[in-house]
Design an enzyme around this catalytic site. Structure first.
Site, PDB file in Angstrom:
ATOM      1  N   ARG A   1       0.783  -1.213   0.117  1.00 35.51           N
ATOM      2  CA  ARG A   1      -0.108   0.109   0.003  1.00 35.51           C
ATOM      3  C   ARG A   1       0.773   1.253  -0.178  1.00 35.51           C
ATOM      4  O   ARG A   1       1.991   1.150   0.350  1.00 35.51           O
ATOM      5  CB  ARG A   1      -1.000   0.028   1.208  1.00 35.51           C
ATOM      6  CG  ARG A   1      -0.135   0.089   2.536  1.00 35.51           C
ATOM      7  CD  ARG A   1      -0.005   1.517   3.363  1.00 35.51           C
ATOM      8  NE  ARG A   1       0.705   1.432   4.286  1.00 35.51           N
ATOM      9  CZ  ARG A   1       1.983   1.894   4.265  1.00 35.51           C
ATOM     10  NH1 ARG A   1       2.554   2.095   3.208  1.00 35.51           N
ATOM     11  NH2 ARG A   1       2.634   1.831   5.558  1.00 35.51           N
TER      12      ARG A   1
ATOM     13  N   TYR B   1      10.436   3.876  16.217  1.00 34.67           N
ATOM     14  CA  TYR B   1       8.908   4.096  16.205  1.00 34.67           C
ATOM     15  C   TYR B   1       8.328   3.676  17.722  1.00 34.67           C
ATOM     16  O   TYR B   1       7.162   4.551  18.017  1.00 34.67           O
ATOM     17  CB  TYR B   1       8.522   2.645  15.523  1.00 34.67           C
ATOM     18  CG  TYR B   1       7.094   2.490  15.123  1.00 34.67           C
ATOM     19  CD1 TYR B   1       6.785   2.681  13.790  1.00 34.67           C
ATOM     20  CD2 TYR B   1       6.322   1.901  16.070  1.00 34.67           C
ATOM     21  CE1 TYR B   1       5.356   2.766  13.415  1.00 34.67           C
ATOM     22  CE2 TYR B   1       4.949   1.803  15.760  1.00 34.67           C
ATOM     23  CZ  TYR B   1       4.398   2.443  14.137  1.00 34.67           C
ATOM     24  OH  TYR B   1       3.291   1.961  13.884  1.00 34.67           O
TER      25      TYR B   1
ATOM     26  N   GLY C   1       8.575   1.264   2.786  1.00 33.07           N
ATOM     27  CA  GLY C   1       7.683   1.763   3.593  1.00 33.07           C
ATOM     28  C   GLY C   1       6.323   1.714   2.603  1.00 33.07           C
ATOM     29  O   GLY C   1       5.400   2.393   2.875  1.00 33.07           O
TER      30      GLY C   1
ATOM     31  N   ASP D   1      -2.103  -0.733   7.596  1.00 29.08           N
ATOM     32  CA  ASP D   1      -1.353  -1.700   6.709  1.00 29.08           C
ATOM     33  C   ASP D   1      -2.314  -2.959   6.374  1.00 29.08           C
ATOM     34  O   ASP D   1      -2.555  -3.159   5.182  1.00 29.08           O
ATOM     35  CB  ASP D   1      -0.013  -1.983   7.057  1.00 29.08           C
ATOM     36  CG  ASP D   1       0.767  -0.911   7.229  1.00 29.08           C
ATOM     37  OD1 ASP D   1       0.324   0.356   6.833  1.00 29.08           O
ATOM     38  OD2 ASP D   1       1.964  -0.892   7.641  1.00 29.08           O
TER      39      ASP D   1
ATOM     40  N   SER E   1       4.741  -1.449   2.837  1.00 28.33           N
ATOM     41  CA  SER E   1       3.937  -2.575   3.770  1.00 28.33           C
ATOM     42  C   SER E   1       4.223  -3.812   3.087  1.00 28.33           C
ATOM     43  O   SER E   1       3.238  -4.629   2.843  1.00 28.33           O
ATOM     44  CB  SER E   1       2.636  -1.905   3.821  1.00 28.33           C
ATOM     45  OG  SER E   1       2.119  -2.915   5.060  1.00 28.33           O
ATOM     46  N   SER E   2       5.368  -4.295   2.685  1.00 27.08           N
ATOM     47  CA  SER E   2       5.520  -5.375   2.518  1.00 27.08           C
ATOM     48  C   SER E   2       5.317  -6.652   3.320  1.00 27.08           C
ATOM     49  O   SER E   2       4.801  -7.648   3.106  1.00 27.08           O
ATOM     50  CB  SER E   2       7.164  -5.737   1.805  1.00 27.08           C
ATOM     51  OG  SER E   2       7.919  -5.227   3.095  1.00 27.08           O
TER      52      SER E   2
END
Length: 394
Positions: free
Chosen positions: A38, A237, A139, A187, A141-142
């Site tokens: 995404r 994060y 970034g 995600d 979203s694998s």
């Protein structure tokens, strides 16, 4: 077009089938599924603050092909670029009451986590091959794509009740408990529920979704990979997440979704300057995201682009998750009059930018960014695509 990467899922599927035949005794797989990566158009670092996000599913996907086996063994091969060794793992289906545990290789933890949190059973053993054309650490979203593809594969082996929200939540749980990444819900939601020709406005508090049309043929969503790879698991994060929780607590709110800019200003003295800036980003970004969805719905691309730029500046200055390379890519894109807006997308610290532009300007913009960028970028010219799907094997 030179510099633009192909993302044809048909080629990916054919490749995975070929690997499966070589890895598992020359037979064809019986099941094929895929789930998309995404790009988040706007609404960054808002999902774990119960806010709004506006992602779209990408044509780039993770494919999983395979077949059940009767001996309780699970054997999985990955061909995805950039994954750690070994590329093949084998383990037993967890017995009732038993538990899989995360370990090495890391890519297998996403698969194991989904198996552990799958909402039906008993599962048989299976052979499977994973292939993906989503860049790792970009970034895009694998990881959620792999989780959702795995869950969709398990649904073919042993159907659950088909609830898409519960499916996304189970995949999120897998990432929390097996990849140790305290991600929000965006995600997995978009990978499950994406729809061709639409972005998806997700309310991360109520989990309600609203499809926003994105079908204008004169519009292109350009993703530019800085090829600076970020690893988000760990300090940065988690630190941001804790700072947001600290700000919400100081404001007497359950989350920053419930806070307003005026209440933040009034309580500025109750928090450090850094925590104040983190909260200012989140509260502003939640507001920007709802405005952006309205702008997209009414095809006001200029307004949408302005909001993208505001979002990037806030991520750079208040949330401090951008980096020199991303700033360079955004600045270069914005120099072309055919560009409506550009911003970093994803967790930050490298990865990709997303740019909304007139389709006729694409080639010129790509060329301009290439000339201006100090690194080597990869470009993906994308359209809003479907969520997870099952592919018939003929």
């Amino acid at each position: 077009m030179d510099g633009l990467k192909d993302s044809d899922p048909g080629l990916l599927l054919a490749g995975a089938r070929g690997v499966y035949r070589r890895a598992f005794g020359g037979v064809d797989p019986e099941i094929a599924v895929s789930a998309p990566g995404r790009v988040n158009l706007i609404g960054e670092h808002t999902d774990y603050n119960q806010g709004f996000v506006l992602p779209m599913a990408l044509p780039m996907r993770t494919v999983m092909v395979g077949s059940p086996r009767q001996d309780g063994i699970i054997s999985v091969v990955t061909t995805a670029e950039g994954t750690d060794e070994p590329k093949r793992v084998q383990f037993l289906v967890p017995a009732e009451g038993g538990a899989l545990k995360p370990g090495e290789p890391q890519w297998a933890n996403y698969v194991k986590g989904v198996i552990q949190h799958y909402r039906a059973g008993p599962l048989p053993g299976f052979n499977a091959v994973i292939a993906s054309n989503i860049p790792l650490g970009g970034g895009l979203s694998s990881s959620a794509s792999l989780e959702v593809a795995t869950y969709t594969f398990l649904q073919q082996l042993c159907p659950d009740d088909g609830d898409p929200v519960a499916k996304a939540l189970a995949c999120q749980k897998a990432e929390h408990s097996f990849a140790m990444m305290p991600c929000g819900i965006m995600d997995q939601f978009i990978s499950v529920m994406g729809k061709e020709g639409h972005a998806l406005l997700i309310d991360c508090r109520s989990l309600e979704t609203h499809l926003v049309p994105l079908t204008d043929p004169n519009l292109v969503v350009l993703i530019t990979n800085s090829n600076v790879r970020h690893t988000l698991t760990g300090s940065e994060y988690s630190t941001r997440k804790h700072q947001c929780e600290e700000a919400a607590k100081a404001l007497g709110k359950a989350s920053l979704r419930e806070a307003s800019m005026s209440s933040l200003e009034a309580s500025k003295a109750l928090m450090s300057e850094e925590v104040y800036r983190r909260a200012r980003h989140v509260i502003g970004e939640i507001e920007r995201t709802t405005k952006a969805a309205e702008a997209l719905q009414s095809r006001n691309y200029k307004r949408f682009g302005q909001l993208m730029v505001e979002s990037h500046n806030s991520l750079r200055d208040d949330y401090e998750v951008s980096c020199a390379e991303l700033d360079e890519l955004v600045a270069a894109a914005l120099e072309d009059p055919g560009v409506y807006g550009s911003r970093m997308t994803g967790g930050g610290f490298g990865g990709c930018t997303v740019t909304l532009l007139e389709s006729r300007a694409t080639e010129k913009v790509v060329q301009h960014i290439k000339e201006k960028y100090s690194g080597t970028a990869t470009f993906y010219c994308t359209k809003a695509s479907d969520g997870a799907k099952v592919h018939p094997l003929s």
